[in-house]
Every structure is written in structure tokens, then in C-alpha cells.
Design a protein around this motif. Structure first.
Motif, PDB file in Angstrom:
ATOM      1  N   GLY A  64       0.818  -1.213   0.000  1.00  0.00           N
ATOM      2  CA  GLY A  64       0.000   0.000   0.000  1.00  0.00           C
ATOM      3  C   GLY A  64       0.852   1.264   0.000  1.00  0.00           C
ATOM      4  O   GLY A  64       0.550   2.233  -0.708  1.00  0.00           O
ATOM      5  N   LYS A  85       0.776   4.248  -2.740  1.00  0.00           N
ATOM      6  CA  LYS A  85       0.512   5.643  -2.341  1.00  0.00           C
ATOM      7  C   LYS A  85       1.637   6.567  -2.802  1.00  0.00           C
ATOM      8  O   LYS A  85       1.415   7.747  -3.041  1.00  0.00           O
ATOM      9  CB  LYS A  85       0.327   5.744  -0.821  1.00  0.00           C
ATOM     10  CG  LYS A  85      -1.063   5.291  -0.383  1.00  0.00           C
ATOM     11  CD  LYS A  85      -1.376   5.697   1.044  1.00  0.00           C
ATOM     12  CE  LYS A  85      -0.788   4.688   2.002  1.00  0.00           C
ATOM     13  NZ  LYS A  85      -1.125   4.880   3.397  1.00  0.00           N
ATOM     14  N   TYR A  94      -6.356   0.408  -2.718  1.00  0.00           N
ATOM     15  CA  TYR A  94      -5.217   1.164  -3.278  1.00  0.00           C
ATOM     16  C   TYR A  94      -5.256   1.155  -4.804  1.00  0.00           C
ATOM     17  O   TYR A  94      -5.775   0.214  -5.408  1.00  0.00           O
ATOM     18  CB  TYR A  94      -3.891   0.521  -2.842  1.00  0.00           C
ATOM     19  CG  TYR A  94      -3.677   0.476  -1.348  1.00  0.00           C
ATOM     20  CD1 TYR A  94      -3.323   1.615  -0.636  1.00  0.00           C
ATOM     21  CD2 TYR A  94      -3.832  -0.722  -0.658  1.00  0.00           C
ATOM     22  CE1 TYR A  94      -3.113   1.566   0.736  1.00  0.00           C
ATOM     23  CE2 TYR A  94      -3.631  -0.777   0.722  1.00  0.00           C
ATOM     24  CZ  TYR A  94      -3.275   0.371   1.407  1.00  0.00           C
ATOM     25  OH  TYR A  94      -3.086   0.328   2.769  1.00  0.00           O
TER      26      TYR A  94
END
Ligand code: NAP
Length: 299
Positions: A20, A24, A46
Motif C-alpha cells: 500500500g 501511495k 489502493y
């Protein structure tokens, strides 16, 4: 947007948030998980895509991350049918975050070298909380140029990353970590058990000690849950036994003496026999309490 494509194999307690963090940060992430529902949840949470096999996930990747269980699990996602090495393009890098033996790390390094790929053993410390907060400590075994290439990505979920030496050195360092942790937790458990027997306020005792020379991460982060008899969190005893087994096997080869580690490994076997394989490793305190209750009954 980072234009590097990466794959992440193994979305467990650790891998899920680590992958994740990469997504990001803007990397193009393709995930694979053996139990598909975890990958489905991940792509809902995500930006990124999921693949049906490790080979499919790795096919377009510049860097492939793995975070699975033990040596055999790593071999099966890296070397087995439909595994990473069957589809990896030349010069791509595998970064393994599982805790394994140094032997399997060297074996995979050789398998990667044979087809112009690179391997980095990069076990982590810091637990679920560290993975979620992006504050892990990572110890790497790698050649310098591969290490430099992956460093910016590792920094997406680490507060400290160190190159320890060639392939295998990361896992050997993680063994040092687990040897140190085993003794520390047993020491803390004995100290708290002694405080109980002495009729002291256990929480107050630990709070005093944690401002002094006996303090440790385990003491600061675990004493409250130990007092509450809450062990359904954290780092599982089953994983710790796997890790200590790796340490004890390596010590047979390098002839290091690990008397306390051997003993604590057997204490964890007792906890498994109590049904606590998934309990946090701080359950050494619960084991002592159970033994005390038993000896009181036998009086
Ligand atoms: P976990 O929650 O049990 O997850 C393990 C992951 O590996 C799952 O995604 C699992 O897939 C996958 N896996 C296992 N065997 C596989 C196989 N043969 N083929 C394909 N996938 C396989 O474990 P974790 O806590 O994330 O730990 C992962 C690694 O990090 C371990 O080596 C552990 O020792 C190490 N570690 C853990 C911690 C911690 O606090 N948890 C801290 C430091 C290091 P499924 O979902 O299908 O089961």
C-alpha cells in the motif's frame, strides 16, 4: 507519478500495508496473493492491479517484492511453476522481505544471477505497527548497485534501511535481532512474574524500570497487554519458532553458543502446546503464570 513498475507477492499482515505504501507513493503496483480475496481487498483500497500468479505479477516488473512465510514458501513463489523467475525480465530485482534462512537467500541469489537478475534479502523488524506506519527497520544483503536502485522504494515504508553485506547478510542480521529479542522478552516476563509474587504493583514496577537501564521496546510496548492477558495481536509465536529454528540451525554451522535462545525456543513450544501458536511473543508471561498456577495447585 513514478514510472517504475513493481510487483508485490504476499499480502499478509506485513505485505498488505507495505504494498500500500508503494502504491501511495505513485509506483505502478501489481499484487499477487495466494488467497485471492486479500488481493481483491487490496485493489479496492489502493491504486494498482492484481495478477493470478506470481509469474503474471512479475512479468512487467522492474522490482518484485516478496513477503511470504518460510524458506519453502519463498522457493515456491520464486522458483516453482508459474513463479517469479519464470517470467522476470533481465536485470530486474527481487527484494525478499520474508524472514528465512541465509541459505535460501544465497540459493535465490545464484538462481537470479544465472538469468541476469538480482536478489536482495531484506528482512524487516518493527512488526505490524511498523509496516502500517511505514516505520520498519530493514537489513539488507545485496550488491551495492541493486541496493541503491531499491533504496528509494524501501524508504516508502522504512525508517531505517542498512546494507549489511552480500546476499545472506540481511537474514544473518535478522537472526541476531531474534536472538536478542527472545532473551529480552523472557527477562521481562520473569521480572513481571517476580513483581507479582512479591505483591508489588506490576504496572508501577514496569513504569519505573522503563525510565532506566532495563528499558526495551518490548517493555514499553507490551507490558500493558501482558497485564491484561491480551495476546491476540502482534508477532505470532509460530513465526517466532520458525525464526528461532533458523537461528539455532545457523548456530550449529557457525558454532555460536545460544543457550538462552535454545531454552526460550522450548518455552515457545510450551505455548504452542497451550494453543497459543498465534499469540503474541510476549505470551511468555502467560506461560509463567500458568506454571505458577499449576505448582500452587500441586502444593
Ligand atoms: P502472514 O500474515 O501469515 O502472511 C503470509 C503471507 O504469505 C500471506 O499473504 C500468505 O498467503 C503468503 N504465503 C505463505 N506461504 C505461501 C506460499 N507457499 N505461496 C504463496 N503465498 C504464500 O505473515 P506476516 O506476519 O505478514 O509475515 C510475513 C513474513 O514476514 C514472515 O516471514 C514473518 O516471519 C516476517 N515478519 C513478520 C512480522 C510480524 O510482526 N508479523 C515481523 C517481522 C517479520 P495467504 O494469504 O494465502 O495465506
Amino acid at each position: 507519478m513514478n514510472n517504475q513498475s513493481v510487483a508485490f507477492i504476499g499480502l499478509g499482515v506485513m505485505g498488505y500495508p507495505m504494498a500500500g505504501h508503494l502504491a501511495k507513493a505513485g509506483y505502478k503496483v501489481t499484487v499477487y496473493n495466494r488467497t485471492q480475496s486479500k488481493a481483491e481487498n487490496w485493489v479496492k483500497e489502493y491504486p494498482g492491479q492484481m495478477a493470478a500468479t506470481p509469474a503474471q505479477a512479475a512479468a512487467e516488473a522492474d522490482i518484485v517484492f516478496t513477503c511470504v512465510g518460510n524458506d519453502e514458501d519463498l522457493r515456491s513463489v520464486a522458483l516453482g511453476d508459474e513463479a517469479i523467475l519464470s517470467s522476470l525480465s533481465k536485470h530486474s530485482i527481487i527484494v525478499d522481505h520474508s524472514t528465512t534462512s541465509a541459505t535460501v537467500a544465497r540459493e535465490l541469489h545464484q538462481a537470479c544471477q544465472a538469468q541476469n537478475n538480482h536478489f536482495i534479502d531484506a528482512p524487516v523488524s518493527g512488526g505490524q505497527q511498523g509496516a502500517e506506519k511505514g516505520a520498519l527497520t530493514i537489513m539488507c544483503g545485496a550488491d551495492e548497485s541493486s541496493y541503491e536502485a531499491v533504496l528509494p522504494l524501501l524508504k516508502c515504508y522504512a525508517k531505517a534501511v542498512t546494507l549489511m553485506g552480500p546476499q545472506g547478510a540481511g537474514q544473518l542480521t535478522k537472526m541476531c535481532n531474534q536472538i536478542a529479542v527472545a532473551g529480552v522478552i523472557q527477562g521481562l516476563a520473569e521480572s513481571m512474574s517476580f513483581a507479582e509474587q512479591a505483591g508489588l504493583d506490576v504496572a508501577k514496577v514496569v513504569e519505573v524500570m522503563s525510565a532506566g537501564a532495563a528499558s526495551s521496546w518490548q517493555m514499553v510496548n507490551r507490558y500493558q497487554t501482558m497485564i491484561k492477558d491480551d495476546y491476540n495481536h502482534g508477532f505470532a509465536v509460530d513465526w517466532m519458532r520458525k525464526d528461532l529454528g533458523i537461528c539455532l540451525a545457523e548456530a550449529k554451522q557457525n558454532q555460536a553458543l545460544l543457550p538462552v535462545t535454545e531454552l526460550v525456543d522450548q518455552f515457545y513450544a510450551d505455548i504452542q502446546a497451550m494453543g497459543g501458536g498465534r499469540w503474541d511473543t510476549s505470551s511468555l508471561f502467560k506461560r509463567l503464570q500458568a506454571q505458577k498456577n499449576k505448582s500452587n495447585k500441586n502444593r
